[in-house]
Design an enzyme around this catalytic site. Structure first.
Site, mmCIF file in Angstrom:
data_model
loop_
_atom_site.group_PDB
_atom_site.id
_atom_site.type_symbol
_atom_site.label_atom_id
_atom_site.label_comp_id
_atom_site.label_asym_id
_atom_site.label_seq_id
_atom_site.Cartn_x
_atom_site.Cartn_y
_atom_site.Cartn_z
ATOM 1 N N LYS A 208 0.838 -1.202 0.000
ATOM 2 C CA LYS A 208 0.000 0.000 0.000
ATOM 3 C C LYS A 208 0.872 1.252 0.000
ATOM 4 O O LYS A 208 0.690 2.151 -0.795
ATOM 5 C CB LYS A 208 -0.922 -0.015 1.229
ATOM 6 N N GLU A 214 10.518 -4.557 4.696
ATOM 7 C CA GLU A 214 10.657 -5.962 4.278
ATOM 8 C C GLU A 214 10.363 -6.107 2.785
ATOM 9 O O GLU A 214 11.103 -6.758 2.043
ATOM 10 C CB GLU A 214 9.675 -6.854 5.064
ATOM 11 N N GLY A 268 -4.791 -1.894 4.973
ATOM 12 C CA GLY A 268 -4.015 -3.045 4.496
ATOM 13 C C GLY A 268 -4.701 -4.371 4.779
ATOM 14 O O GLY A 268 -4.800 -5.240 3.912
ATOM 15 N N ARG A 269 -5.226 -4.530 5.995
ATOM 16 C CA ARG A 269 -5.839 -5.821 6.370
ATOM 17 C C ARG A 269 -7.228 -5.996 5.783
ATOM 18 O O ARG A 269 -7.869 -7.021 5.996
ATOM 19 C CB ARG A 269 -5.852 -5.956 7.895
ATOM 20 N N GLU A 354 -4.855 -6.533 14.754
ATOM 21 C CA GLU A 354 -4.311 -5.238 14.339
ATOM 22 C C GLU A 354 -5.416 -4.174 14.392
ATOM 23 O O GLU A 354 -5.146 -2.988 14.577
ATOM 24 C CB GLU A 354 -3.687 -5.317 12.932
ATOM 25 N N HIS A 385 -5.314 -33.026 17.963
ATOM 26 C CA HIS A 385 -4.230 -33.897 18.434
ATOM 27 C C HIS A 385 -3.036 -33.096 18.918
ATOM 28 O O HIS A 385 -1.940 -33.640 19.065
ATOM 29 C CB HIS A 385 -3.829 -34.861 17.313
ATOM 30 N N LYS A 513 9.545 -0.781 14.230
ATOM 31 C CA LYS A 513 10.112 -0.455 12.911
ATOM 32 C C LYS A 513 11.246 0.553 13.052
ATOM 33 O O LYS A 513 12.307 0.419 12.447
ATOM 34 C CB LYS A 513 9.032 0.167 12.007
HETATM 35 O O1 F6P Z 1 3.201 -2.553 9.699
HETATM 36 C C1 F6P Z 1 1.872 -2.966 9.619
HETATM 37 C C2 F6P Z 1 1.342 -2.748 8.241
HETATM 38 O O2 F6P Z 1 1.217 -1.394 7.994
HETATM 39 C C3 F6P Z 1 0.019 -3.464 8.022
HETATM 40 O O3 F6P Z 1 -1.060 -2.752 8.494
HETATM 41 C C4 F6P Z 1 0.037 -3.636 6.546
HETATM 42 O O4 F6P Z 1 -0.903 -4.573 6.098
HETATM 43 C C5 F6P Z 1 1.471 -4.076 6.331
HETATM 44 O O5 F6P Z 1 2.205 -3.306 7.264
HETATM 45 C C6 F6P Z 1 2.017 -3.880 4.951
HETATM 46 O O6 F6P Z 1 1.947 -2.544 4.559
HETATM 47 P P1 F6P Z 1 2.161 -2.121 3.049
HETATM 48 O O7 F6P Z 1 1.076 -2.746 2.240
HETATM 49 O O8 F6P Z 1 2.111 -0.630 3.031
HETATM 50 O O9 F6P Z 1 3.504 -2.651 2.623
#
Ligand code: F6P
Length: 547
Positions: A208, A214, A268-269, A354, A385, A513
Site C-alpha cells: 500500500k 521488508e 491493508g488488512r 491489528e 491432536h 520499525k
Molecule cells: O506494519 C503494519 C502494516 O502497515 C500493516 O497494516 C500492513 O498490512 C502491512 O504493514 C504492509 O503494509 P504495506 O502494504 O504498506 O507494505
C-alpha cells in the site's frame, strides 16, 4: 465530545447485573430448558449458517447485548462507514473496503472521487491483465508464457491473497504456480528463487505504502536476481506493482502502466478485495474473483440492513464481546474444519488483532474494559491432536469458532463424513463435558477397582460449559469465502465500536520499525551502546561477533 466510558453506560450496567446472575449458568441446563434453542440461536445469511447456541447466554442476554450495541451507536457508525465518512479519526480517512465489492451502479463520492467508477476502472484493468497472463498471451521477455507468479508483500499485502489462493486451490489455473514471499528473512526469498526461471516468472510487488522495509528489500533482491539474467528493458514483462504510491513505484523502475492502484481508504488488512487481490484473480480467473467480491457484498448488504437481533456479524460480535467481558476469555481459537482454510486463522489474527488490539478509545482515553482477545488456531482435525487438550481441560476458558463446509470438493466422502463428525463432536464435548459421576460410572463398567476409579476420575473429568460457534456453508466457493471474510470484518468492526476504538489504524507497529532501523545501522557499522540497555547491547555484540 468525549464518549461515555463503556462501563458507565446504562445498557452496560444492566448487562453486568444480568451477567452476575448468569455466572453459574450451565449450557447443559440451558439446552434442556429450551428444546428450540438451536432454532432460536442460529441464523442464515449470504450462504453462511451460524449456530451460536453453544454459548453461556439466553434470549434476555441478547436483548441486553443488543441494547449495548444500540447505546454505543453501532448502527450509526456502520452507516457512517458505508457512506464514506472519515471514521478512521487518527488518520482522517474514510474506511471503504465495502465499496471495493459494491456494484458499478452504487453511488458513493469521497472528497470528490467517484468511488465506484474508480474501483471498477481498476477491476477492468485487473481483468485485462489477468486474462492475458492466464491465456498465455502475456509473454516473458524471451517469448515464453508465465508459469510462476511471486507476490512480494507483507501483512495485508500478503496474508489475504495467500490465504485466498490456498482456500480456492480447487478453482486455480492448472499451470500457474503461486508463490508468496513476505519475510525479510532471506530464507524466504532464497527458497522461492531456487525454484524459479526468470524467463517465465512474474513478480507482483504489493505494498500500500511502497515503503515497507521488508517488501522493499525483497523487491530489490528480486529485481537484482532478475537483472542478473536479463536486460533492464525486460523488467516491464516481469514486474508489476499494486500500491497507492505511484511516485515510489516509478522510482523503483516499474512502468506506471504496470501499476494497479488502490486508495488510502482501503486498510491493508481489508485490502484483498482491491488490486491487492491480483494474485487471486491470476490464480482463479476474473470470473471467480468477481464471485468472491459478490459473496462479500451479499454479507455487506445483510450487515447493513438486518436488525441487530437478526444480523449475523452483530450476533457473532456480541457473543464474542460477552465471552471477553464476562467470561474473561482472553483468547479465541479459530478451527476451520477444511484443510484449504489452513491460513484463515493467520489471516484473522491480523484482521482482528491489528484492528482491535488497542488500549485507548477514539478520543485517546484509556479503555475501561478488556479489548481484543488473542486469535489463534489451526485446521481441525490437526488441532485436536495438539492443543485441544488445553481447550477441554486447561484452566482458561477459550471459545472456539468451528468452520466447515457441508460438502467437499473431492470424492473421498468417507473422509468428509469423518471430518464433520469430529467437528460436531468437538462442539458437543466442549459444551457438555463429562461429569465426575459419569466418569466413575464408565470406569465401574470397565471393571476398575474403587481405588483405581478414584485415582483416575479427576483426570478423566471434563468441565464442559465451554463456548463455541459453528459456521457452516454448503461448499467452500469464492462466494462463500467472500461472505466468510466479510462476516469477520464486520464482527471486528462491531466490537471496535462497542469498545469505542479506532479499528482502522495500527500505530502499535511503529516503534519496532524505528528501532529496527537503528539496530540495523549498528549491525552494519558502529555500535552505540549508550543508546540501549545491556540486553540489547549484548545481543548486538553477539551478532557482530558472528559476522
Ligand atoms: O506494519 C503494519 C502494516 O502497515 C500493516 O497494516 C500492513 O498490512 C502491512 O504493514 C504492509 O503494509 P504495506 O502494504 O504498506 O507494505
Amino acid at each position: 465530545m468525549t464518549a461515555t466510558p463503556l462501563t458507565s453506560t446504562t445498557s452496560f450496567q444492566a448487562l453486568a447485573t444480568h451477567a452476575a446472575e448468569a455466572e453459574n449458568w450451565e449450557m447443559r441446563q440451558l439446552f434442556a430448558a429450551d428444546p428450540q434453542r438451536f432454532e432460536r440461536m442460529s441464523i442464515e445469511a449470504a450462504g453462511l449458517f451460524l449456530d451460536y447456541s453453544k454459548n453461556r447466554l439466553d434470549g434476555r442476554t441478547f436483548e441486553l447485548l443488543a441494547a449495548v450495541a444500540r447505546e454505543r451507536g453501532v448502527e450509526a457508525r456502520r452507516d457512517a462507514m458505508f457512506a464514506g465518512e472519515k471514521i478512521n479519526n487518527t488518520e482522517n480517512r474514510a474506511v471503504l473496503h465495502t465499496a471495493l465489492r459494491a456494484p458499478r451502479d452504487a453511488k458513493l463520492s469521497v472528497d470528490g472521487q467517484d468511488v465506484p467508477a474508480d474501483v471498477h476502472a481498476v477491476l477492468a484493468r485487473v481483468k485485462t491483465f489477468t486474462d492475458a497472463v492466464r491465456s498465455g498471451d502475456w509473454l516473458g521477455h524471451t517469448g515464453k508464457p508465465i508459469t510462476d507468479i511471486v507476490n512480494i508483500g507483507i501483512g495485508g499485502s500478503d496474508l489475504g491473497p495467500k490465504m485466498v489462493c490456498l482456500a480456492l486451490r480447487q478453482y486455480s489455473h492448472p499451470s500457474l504456480t503461486m508463490h508468496f514471499v513476505s519475510n525479510v528473512d532471506g530464507h524466504d526469498m532464497d527458497a522461492a528463487l531456487e525454484r524459479l526461471n526468470p524467463e517465465t516468472t512474474l513478480f507482483i510487488i504489493a505494498s500500500k505504502t511502497f515503503t515497507t522495509a521488508e517488501t522493499m528489500m525483497n523487491a530489490n533482491t528480486a529485481r537484482m536476481w532478475f537483472l542478473a539474467h536479463a536486460q533492464e528493458e525486460a523488467l516491464a514483462k516481469h514486474f508489476v506493482a499494486v500500491s497507492t504510491n505511484v511516485e515510489a513505484i516509478k522510482k523503483f523502475g516499474i512502468d506506471p502502466a504496470n501499476m494497479f492502484p488502490f486508495w488510502d481508504w482501503v486498510g491493508g488488512r481489508y485490502s484483498v478485495w482491491s488490486a491487492i487481490g491480483l494474485p487471486v484473480a491470476l490464480a482463479v480467473g476474473f470470473g471467480y474473483f468477481s464471485d468472491f467480491l459478490a459473496g462479500a457484498h451479499a454479507m455487506d448488504q445483510h450487515f447493513r440492513t438486518a436488525p441487530i437481533e437478526q444480523n449475523m456479524p452483530m450476533l457473532l460480535a456480541l457473543v464474542g464481546f460477552w465471552n471477553r467481558q464476562f467470561l474473561g476469555c482472553s483468547s479465541v481459537t479459530i478451527a476451520p474444519y477444511h484443510q484449504d482454510l489452513t491460513r484463515f486463522p493467520a489471516y484473522l489474527q491480523q484482521l482482528d488483532m491489528e484492528s482491535n488490539g488497542k488500549r485507548v478509545t477514539r478520543d485517546g482515553a484509556p479503555v475501561d474494559t478488556p479489548t481484543c482477545p488473542a486469535i489463534w488456531g489451526e485446521p481441525g482435525t490437526n488441532g485436536q491432536h495438539a492443543y485441544f487438550q488445553l481447550l477441554h481441560q486447561g484452566t482458561d476458558l477459550t471459545p472456539i469458532d468451528f468452520i466447515a463446509a457441508l460438502r467437499p470438493a473431492h470424492e473421498l466422502q468417507n473422509h468428509h463424513t469423518a471430518l464433520l463428525a469430529n467437528c460436531f463432536a468437538q462442539s458437543e464435548a466442549f459444551m457438555k463435558g463429562k461429569t465426575i459421576d459419569e466418569v466413575r460410572a464408565d470406569l465401574q463398567q470397565d471393571g476398575l477397582s474403587h481405588d483405581e476409579i478414584e485415582r483416575l476420575a479427576p483426570h478423566k473429568t471434563f468441565p464442559g460449559n465451554r463456548p463455541s460457534n459453528t459456521i457452516l456453508m454448503e461448499y467452500l466457493t469464492p462466494a462463500t469465502l467472500g461472505a466468510l471474510i466479510a462476516l469477520y470484518e464486520h464482527k471486528t468492526f462491531v466490537q471496535g465500536v462497542i469498545w469505542d476504538l479506532n479499528s482502522f489504524d495500527q500505530w502499535g507497529v511503529e516503534l519496532g520499525k524505528v528501532l529496527a532501523k537503528q539496530v540495523e545501522a549498528e549491525l552494519k557499522g558502529e555500535p552505540r551502546p549508550q543508546a540501549h540497555d545491556s540486553s540489547t547491547n549484548g545481543l548486538i555484540a553477539r551478532a557482530k561477533a558472528a559476522v
